[in-house]
Motif scaffolding. Sequence first.
Motif, PDB file in Angstrom:
ATOM      1  N   ALA A  86     -20.435 -67.764 -72.916  1.00 44.59           N
ATOM      2  CA  ALA A  86     -19.254 -67.434 -73.720  1.00 44.59           C
ATOM      3  C   ALA A  86     -18.662 -66.166 -73.119  1.00 44.59           C
ATOM      4  CB  ALA A  86     -19.640 -67.189 -75.173  1.00 44.59           C
ATOM      5  N   THR A  87     -17.349 -66.040 -73.187  1.00 50.67           N
ATOM      6  CA  THR A  87     -16.683 -64.897 -72.564  1.00 50.67           C
ATOM      7  C   THR A  87     -15.782 -64.203 -73.566  1.00 50.67           C
ATOM      8  OG1 THR A  87     -16.693 -66.138 -70.492  1.00 50.67           O
ATOM      9  CG2 THR A  87     -15.304 -64.185 -70.570  1.00 50.67           C
ATOM     10  N   LEU A  88     -15.844 -62.866 -73.559  1.00 51.77           N
ATOM     11  CA  LEU A  88     -14.937 -62.059 -74.380  1.00 51.77           C
ATOM     12  C   LEU A  88     -13.575 -62.069 -73.708  1.00 51.77           C
ATOM     13  CD1 LEU A  88     -16.578 -58.633 -75.226  1.00 51.77           C
ATOM     14  CD2 LEU A  88     -15.690 -60.306 -76.832  1.00 51.77           C
ATOM     15  N   GLU A  89     -12.566 -62.523 -74.425  1.00 55.30           N
ATOM     16  CA  GLU A  89     -11.231 -62.530 -73.838  1.00 55.30           C
ATOM     17  C   GLU A  89     -10.449 -61.343 -74.371  1.00 55.30           C
ATOM     18  OE1 GLU A  89     -10.676 -64.691 -71.650  1.00 55.30           O
ATOM     19  OE2 GLU A  89     -12.044 -66.360 -72.054  1.00 55.30           O
ATOM     20  N   GLY A  90      -9.521 -60.843 -73.578  1.00 55.34           N
ATOM     21  CA  GLY A  90      -8.675 -59.762 -74.087  1.00 55.34           C
ATOM     22  C   GLY A  90      -8.321 -58.790 -72.996  1.00 55.34           C
ATOM     23  N   LYS A  91      -7.596 -57.747 -73.387  1.00 55.84           N
ATOM     24  CA  LYS A  91      -7.107 -56.775 -72.406  1.00 55.84           C
ATOM     25  C   LYS A  91      -8.167 -55.720 -72.135  1.00 55.84           C
ATOM     26  CE  LYS A  91      -3.179 -56.044 -74.848  1.00 55.84           C
ATOM     27  NZ  LYS A  91      -2.969 -57.277 -75.617  1.00 55.84           N
ATOM     28  N   GLY A  92      -8.098 -55.157 -70.944  1.00 57.77           N
ATOM     29  CA  GLY A  92      -8.961 -54.013 -70.648  1.00 57.77           C
ATOM     30  C   GLY A  92     -10.357 -54.440 -70.228  1.00 57.77           C
ATOM     31  N   GLN A  93     -11.198 -53.430 -70.047  1.00 58.38           N
ATOM     32  CA  GLN A  93     -12.575 -53.663 -69.586  1.00 58.38           C
ATOM     33  C   GLN A  93     -13.460 -53.984 -70.785  1.00 58.38           C
ATOM     34  OE1 GLN A  93     -14.497 -53.061 -66.458  1.00 58.38           O
ATOM     35  NE2 GLN A  93     -12.546 -53.793 -65.714  1.00 58.38           N
ATOM     36  N   LEU A  94     -13.497 -55.244 -71.182  1.00 55.02           N
ATOM     37  CA  LEU A  94     -14.290 -55.589 -72.359  1.00 55.02           C
ATOM     38  C   LEU A  94     -15.746 -55.731 -71.972  1.00 55.02           C
ATOM     39  CD1 LEU A  94     -12.005 -58.301 -73.956  1.00 55.02           C
ATOM     40  CD2 LEU A  94     -12.387 -55.990 -74.760  1.00 55.02           C
TER      41      LEU A  94
END
Length: 387
Positions: free
Chosen positions: A177-185
Amino acid sequence: MEDDAPVIYGLEFQARALTAQTAETDAIRFLVGTQSLKFDNQIHIIDFDDENNIINKNVLLHQAGEIWHIGASPADKAVLTTCYNKTSDSRVVSCAAIWRMPSDWETGSHESPDDSAHNPQTLELLCHLDDSAHSNAACVLWEPMGDGKRVISLADNHALLWDLQESSTQATVSSTATLEGKGQLKFTSGKWSPHHNCSQLATANDTAIRGWDLRTMSQIYCIENAHGQLVRDLDFNPNRQYYLSSCGDDCKVKFWDVRNVQEPVKTLEEHSHWVWSVRYNHSHDQLVLTASSDSRLILSNMVSISSEPFGHLVDDEELSEGEDNHQEDKGKEPLKDSVVSTYEEHEDSVYAAEWSSADPWLFASLSYDGRLVINRVPRALKYRILL
């Protein structure tokens, strides 16, 4: 003899990684991983002899690097995971691996501790939990009720579900599973839920907490600003499937019902600095331990949100049908939440606290200066819970 006095053990190195040895239910045993830049790092196997109130230790070498996180297999006493830092090409990489203790580790270390002649044994590497695409492991989580064949590693913004072979010498990623979103998550910590057939995972990243369904690897809930600052740790209530606790750098400990994530059910504000660790007691879910950089460990009695708020076991359905039936029924209020004890035997940040797997009334805490303290739930409270 049973005595409420703490028992203290000092490691000669700094340390922040602590776990109870989950598969060991007879002996009271904890594993501590050291964090030394200069020397070979070690796993200290800490056995607590309850009758004589003394600690016996064995030491195994962990030459791979400084240990940030440690986890014990729920099925095999000899198997553990570590997340550790090593330097390669002058940059620091965070790796994860599965290890086996040598079969005769117990013969090693009961001689006098000053015997510098004896050489500690080395952990045997079973396999690495790294693939080139996902480095920087933050933690490895064993399937809670499992047979020791499945682990999850959280690495940067990926949660990887690994299947281990019989001997744990090979691990393959079965889903991610992958964290999606802006920046260095990136994930800071996570907890595998013991409920719902072990099909759910909770993760922390930055100030948010997310729930995942491991069958589809999809997000099932998100608590956006769970804490005002970084979330450090999570734990599931062992008896109430929807209840989750969290702690963080805003000095708070919060309790959530994940069916309704708008507001925490309860918030504790007893610590004066970052809270690194929160742990529910496995047998009595009203007992909650928290450890903080304020050098303190706090034991709270969270009766009102436990599975026994009226002094008897109730399930979530019974509770959500409204409390009135209980009131007519019982004519008594739920017991009050309170801080039971504040433990101040540490002089440095307390990074970890763990309940013993063998004795529900006993717990260990570890501060950065390498001090391990073993404490018991106060006898008066123990008897109040039991009687």
